[in-house]
Write a protein that holds these residues in place. Structure first.
Motif, PDB file in Angstrom:
ATOM      1  N   ASN A   1      22.330 -48.285 -38.157  1.00 20.75           N
ATOM      2  CA  ASN A   1      21.654 -47.765 -39.355  1.00 20.75           C
ATOM      3  C   ASN A   1      20.922 -46.450 -39.046  1.00 20.75           C
ATOM      4  N   HIS A  58      13.994 -52.272 -34.840  1.00 22.19           N
ATOM      5  CA  HIS A  58      14.281 -52.920 -36.126  1.00 22.19           C
ATOM      6  C   HIS A  58      13.923 -54.399 -36.074  1.00 22.19           C
ATOM      7  N   ARG A 103      11.397 -56.194 -38.597  1.00 22.91           N
ATOM      8  CA  ARG A 103      12.002 -57.170 -39.510  1.00 22.91           C
ATOM      9  C   ARG A 103      11.318 -58.528 -39.329  1.00 22.91           C
ATOM     10  N   ALA A 149      14.228 -49.893 -52.147  1.00 20.47           N
ATOM     11  CA  ALA A 149      15.265 -50.930 -51.978  1.00 20.47           C
ATOM     12  C   ALA A 149      14.980 -52.118 -52.874  1.00 20.47           C
ATOM     13  N   GLY A 150      13.722 -52.312 -53.229  1.00 22.34           N
ATOM     14  CA  GLY A 150      13.363 -53.514 -53.973  1.00 22.34           C
ATOM     15  C   GLY A 150      13.206 -53.294 -55.450  1.00 22.34           C
ATOM     16  N   THR A 207      16.334 -51.204 -57.405  1.00 21.99           N
ATOM     17  CA  THR A 207      17.567 -51.995 -57.481  1.00 21.99           C
ATOM     18  C   THR A 207      17.425 -53.157 -58.473  1.00 21.99           C
ATOM     19  N   THR A 230      19.422 -53.970 -61.911  1.00 19.35           N
ATOM     20  CA  THR A 230      20.072 -55.267 -62.165  1.00 19.35           C
ATOM     21  C   THR A 230      19.706 -55.798 -63.552  1.00 19.35           C
ATOM     22  N   PHE A 269      25.752 -48.152 -48.523  1.00 18.58           N
ATOM     23  CA  PHE A 269      24.823 -47.767 -47.467  1.00 18.58           C
ATOM     24  C   PHE A 269      25.660 -47.188 -46.342  1.00 18.58           C
ATOM     25  N   ARG A 298      26.481 -46.181 -42.278  1.00 20.14           N
ATOM     26  CA  ARG A 298      26.315 -46.485 -40.871  1.00 20.14           C
ATOM     27  C   ARG A 298      26.763 -45.262 -40.090  1.00 20.14           C
ATOM     28  N   TYR A 344      29.777 -51.125 -51.012  1.00 21.91           N
ATOM     29  CA  TYR A 344      29.567 -52.487 -51.521  1.00 21.91           C
ATOM     30  C   TYR A 344      30.185 -52.638 -52.913  1.00 21.91           C
ATOM     31  N   GLY A 377      24.250 -56.634 -49.474  1.00 21.90           N
ATOM     32  CA  GLY A 377      24.652 -56.232 -48.123  1.00 21.90           C
ATOM     33  C   GLY A 377      25.537 -57.291 -47.494  1.00 21.90           C
ATOM     34  N   HIS A 425      20.657 -56.311 -41.258  1.00 17.66           N
ATOM     35  CA  HIS A 425      20.007 -55.593 -42.359  1.00 17.66           C
ATOM     36  C   HIS A 425      20.218 -56.258 -43.714  1.00 17.66           C
ATOM     37  N   CYS A 472      19.785 -57.892 -47.115  1.00 19.94           N
ATOM     38  CA  CYS A 472      18.597 -57.681 -47.966  1.00 19.94           C
ATOM     39  C   CYS A 472      17.501 -58.732 -47.735  1.00 19.94           C
ATOM     40  N   GLY A 484      14.890 -58.954 -49.515  1.00 19.36           N
ATOM     41  CA  GLY A 484      14.280 -59.362 -50.785  1.00 19.36           C
ATOM     42  C   GLY A 484      15.263 -60.026 -51.734  1.00 19.36           C
TER      43      GLY A 484
HETATM   44  C1  HEM Z   1      19.096 -56.803 -57.087  1.00 16.64           C
HETATM   45  C2  HEM Z   1      18.227 -56.232 -56.307  1.00 16.64           C
HETATM   46  C3  HEM Z   1      18.525 -55.790 -54.900  1.00 16.64           C
HETATM   47  C4  HEM Z   1      19.692 -55.312 -54.368  1.00 16.64           C
HETATM   48  C5  HEM Z   1      21.019 -55.104 -55.075  1.00 16.64           C
HETATM   49  C6  HEM Z   1      19.426 -55.026 -52.972  1.00 16.64           C
HETATM   50  C7  HEM Z   1      20.386 -54.560 -52.088  1.00 16.64           C
HETATM   51  C8  HEM Z   1      20.182 -54.371 -50.740  1.00 16.64           C
HETATM   52  C9  HEM Z   1      21.211 -54.012 -49.791  1.00 16.64           C
HETATM   53  C10 HEM Z   1      22.666 -53.751 -50.135  1.00 16.64           C
HETATM   54  C11 HEM Z   1      20.636 -53.956 -48.562  1.00 16.64           C
HETATM   55  C12 HEM Z   1      21.364 -53.722 -47.241  1.00 16.64           C
HETATM   56  C13 HEM Z   1      21.151 -52.379 -46.649  1.00 16.64           C
HETATM   57  C14 HEM Z   1      22.143 -52.049 -45.550  1.00 16.64           C
HETATM   58  O1  HEM Z   1      23.323 -52.336 -45.667  1.00 16.64           O
HETATM   59  O2  HEM Z   1      21.726 -51.433 -44.549  1.00 16.64           O
HETATM   60  C15 HEM Z   1      19.225 -54.237 -48.736  1.00 16.64           C
HETATM   61  C16 HEM Z   1      18.279 -54.218 -47.732  1.00 16.64           C
HETATM   62  C17 HEM Z   1      16.928 -54.419 -47.947  1.00 16.64           C
HETATM   63  N1  HEM Z   1      16.330 -54.859 -49.114  1.00 16.64           N
HETATM   64 FE1  HEM Z   1      17.248 -55.229 -50.860  1.00 16.64          FE
HETATM   65  N2  HEM Z   1      18.127 -55.318 -52.696  1.00 16.64           N
HETATM   66  C18 HEM Z   1      17.531 -55.797 -53.842  1.00 16.64           C
HETATM   67  C19 HEM Z   1      16.236 -56.225 -53.982  1.00 16.64           C
HETATM   68  C20 HEM Z   1      15.281 -56.186 -53.000  1.00 16.64           C
HETATM   69  C21 HEM Z   1      13.908 -56.603 -53.155  1.00 16.64           C
HETATM   70  C22 HEM Z   1      13.300 -57.201 -54.420  1.00 16.64           C
HETATM   71  C23 HEM Z   1      13.280 -56.333 -51.972  1.00 16.64           C
HETATM   72  C24 HEM Z   1      11.867 -56.567 -51.565  1.00 16.64           C
HETATM   73  C25 HEM Z   1      10.848 -56.529 -52.328  1.00 16.64           C
HETATM   74  C26 HEM Z   1      14.264 -55.770 -51.077  1.00 16.64           C
HETATM   75  C27 HEM Z   1      14.020 -55.370 -49.788  1.00 16.64           C
HETATM   76  C28 HEM Z   1      14.977 -54.949 -48.896  1.00 16.64           C
HETATM   77  C29 HEM Z   1      14.683 -54.547 -47.529  1.00 16.64           C
HETATM   78  C30 HEM Z   1      13.300 -54.508 -46.884  1.00 16.64           C
HETATM   79  C31 HEM Z   1      15.905 -54.209 -46.942  1.00 16.64           C
HETATM   80  C32 HEM Z   1      16.102 -53.679 -45.514  1.00 16.64           C
HETATM   81  C33 HEM Z   1      16.318 -54.815 -44.562  1.00 16.64           C
HETATM   82  C34 HEM Z   1      16.554 -54.332 -43.143  1.00 16.64           C
HETATM   83  O3  HEM Z   1      16.818 -53.137 -42.899  1.00 16.64           O
HETATM   84  O4  HEM Z   1      16.488 -55.183 -42.250  1.00 16.64           O
HETATM   85  N3  HEM Z   1      15.471 -55.697 -51.732  1.00 16.64           N
HETATM   86  N4  HEM Z   1      18.981 -54.525 -50.063  1.00 16.64           N
END
Ligand code: HEM
Length: 430
Positions: free
Chosen positions: A76, A105, A109, A270-271, A274, A278, A321, A323, A346, A375, A380, A382, A384
């Motif tokens: 990443n 990370h 995490r 990200a949170g 997105t 939705t 996303f 890489r 995706y 994801g 990584h 998600c 949330g």
């Molecule tokens: C429908 C809503 C959401 C979608 C579609 C979504 C989608 C994603 C995706 C695709 C990734 C993967 C990133 C990667 O491939 O590197 C991701 C990571 C992440 N998401 Fe979500 N997300 C959503 C809601 C949320 C919410 C509500 C939160 C927190 C409040 C959140 C927090 C995070 C965090 C912190 C990561 C990074 C995790 C890491 O790097 O270890 N997401 N999300």
């Protein structure tokens, strides 16, 4: 360099993302039929771009899963949240753990995931329900106008702010900066002419300085706000996530106030952006597919969870996303060179006909539904996802219980982005 013949499709170019949805879906379907991930030449016009050659477009479900699993080969870092190369300090400042690999990370995490536990979610449920009810009260009181401003954007921002303990008076500021961050390639938020973006495919070198300043200013405002609260919570603990993050857990692990600030930028991007997309896509899709809406209304409690999964699959709020290959290796049997960009689409994996029967069909009863909207498997995935599910199901249940005739009116105004499938505005009626 990896090459394959096939249709000339450029999913890095912004003009591609201005095409009608059916045309984009057909283009990805053609890419999926190729025997290998396609190399897409991409002239990155950013001045600090070290390479100018292109990216590998990973479009099949199995190939995306292979890449997310092989996190040591497909990193990443330096940036996952941008197709364009940005200076490493900026990607870390604005992206927190999403742009990190390995032990850095894993540490971040672990510290955050512990506090994002199912127990915390259970505690949030009542608050989310009350927030959703108040949003519908306001729609009833003021009448319908723009669904994004009145409904879809409100809940995720309010929930993230409640979670961290950010006072109500800052919510509008958080929403404003979130929109600026996610709108980094949209004419409305950048001031760049749409014709320019569609002709050149990206902001140009002359836009980089003002664009970066705008983004840094928005990110900095969020980091400063939460960093200040973090320092306050160190002295004066409260019952909120900032307090638990800045104070040591059982293993003595904690985040600095500044780390909590940069994490907040990620949570907003990200949170909340997105989840906002939705909820907006849900109304749009359920309006466009009245038979699915009827199915939902027949058994709201039983079907709302499946409906949210299908919205995330069908709409794919996160388009891709990135890489970066950490060394020479291969993906799906095809060579990848160290330093090459790899884009995990995706949105395309979620329409892969090898995994989903009749993939373009919106079907809220689809089961199983192994979409990659949150994801692929790997470090990584998600953080949330369950919170997003809770927010979206609560909002839809509240809307369709109290306003069963709710529907989108006209076409939604879409964000111009090759990263987020965002909805800027959408008129609605009840
Ligand atoms: C429908 C809503 C959401 C979608 C579609 C979504 C989608 C994603 C995706 C695709 C990734 C993967 C990133 C990667 O491939 O590197 C991701 C990571 C992440 N998401 Fe979500 N997300 C959503 C809601 C949320 C919410 C509500 C939160 C927190 C409040 C959140 C927090 C995070 C965090 C912190 C990561 C990074 C995790 C890491 O790097 O270890 N997401 N999300």
């Amino acid at each position: 360099m990896t090459t394959t013949s096939g249709p000339q499709v450029d999913p890095g170019h912004l003009a591609f993302w201005a095409l009608p949805q059916q045309e984009r879906a057909a283009a990805f379907a053609a890419l999926r039929r190729l025997d290998a991930p396609r190399w897409v030449p991409f002239r990155n016009r950013m001045p600090f771009t070290p390479t100018d050659d292109g990216f590998l477009a990973v479009v099949r479900h199995a190939h995306v899963v292979e890449a997310t699993r092989a996190a040591d080969l497909f990193g990443n870092a330096p940036t996952a949240a941008s197709l364009y190369d940005v200076p490493p300090w900026l990607s870390r400042y604005l992206g927190s753990m999403i742009n990190m690999d390995g032990p850095a990370h894993a540490r971040m995490r672990k510290v955050v995931a512990r506090r994002f536990s199912p127990r915390l979610l259970a505690r949030l449920t009542d608050g989310i329900q009350q927030r959703a009810a108040r949003i519908v009260d306001d729609v009833i009181a003021h009448g319908p106008g723009d669904f994004v401003a009145q409904v879809a954007q409100r809940l995720p921002v309010e929930v993230i702010c409640d979670l961290l303990g950010i006072p109500e008076r800052h919510h509008a500021l958080v929403a404003h900066h979130g929109t600026t961050l996610v709108g980094f390639s949209d004419p409305e938020y950048t001031g760049i002419r749409r014709e320019y973006l569609l002709r050149h495919g990206a902001p140009g070198p002359q836009h980089v300085l003002p664009g970066s300043l705008r983004i840094v200013r928005a990110g900095h405002a969020l980091v400063t706000l939460v960093g200040r609260l973090g320092r306050e919570r160190l002295r004066d603990p409260r019952d909120d996530l900032i307090t638990t993050l800045v104070h040591a857990d059982a293993d003595g692990e904690r985040l600095t106030p500044r780390e909590v600030g940069t994490l907040f930028v990620l949570l907003v991007l990200a949170g909340s952006e997105t989840t906002r997309a939705t909820i907006a896509h849900a109304l749009s899709l359920l309006t466009a597919h009245p038979e699915q809406r009827e199915l939902l209304l027949e058994d709201l409690d039983g079907r709302v969870g499946g409906a949210v999964e299908e919205v995330v699959r069908h709409a794919s709020p996160v388009i891709q996303f990135r890489r970066t290959a950490t060394r020479d290796g291969d993906l799906a049997g095809h060579p990848v060179r160290a330093g090459q960009k790899v884009l995990l689409f995706y949105c395309s994996a979620n329409r892969d006909e090898d995994v989903f029967a009749d993939p373009d069909r919106f079907d809220i009863t689809r089961s199983p539904n192994p979409h990659l909207g949150f994801g692929g498997p790997g470090p990584h995935f998600c953080l949330g996802a369950n919170l997003a599910r809770l927010e979206a199901t609560t909002m839809l249940r509240e809307l369709y219980t109290r306003l069963p005739g709710i529907r989108a009116v006209g076409e939604p105004e879409m964000l111009l982005s090759n990263f987020t499938h965002g909805v800027k505005r959408m008129r609605f009626a009840v």
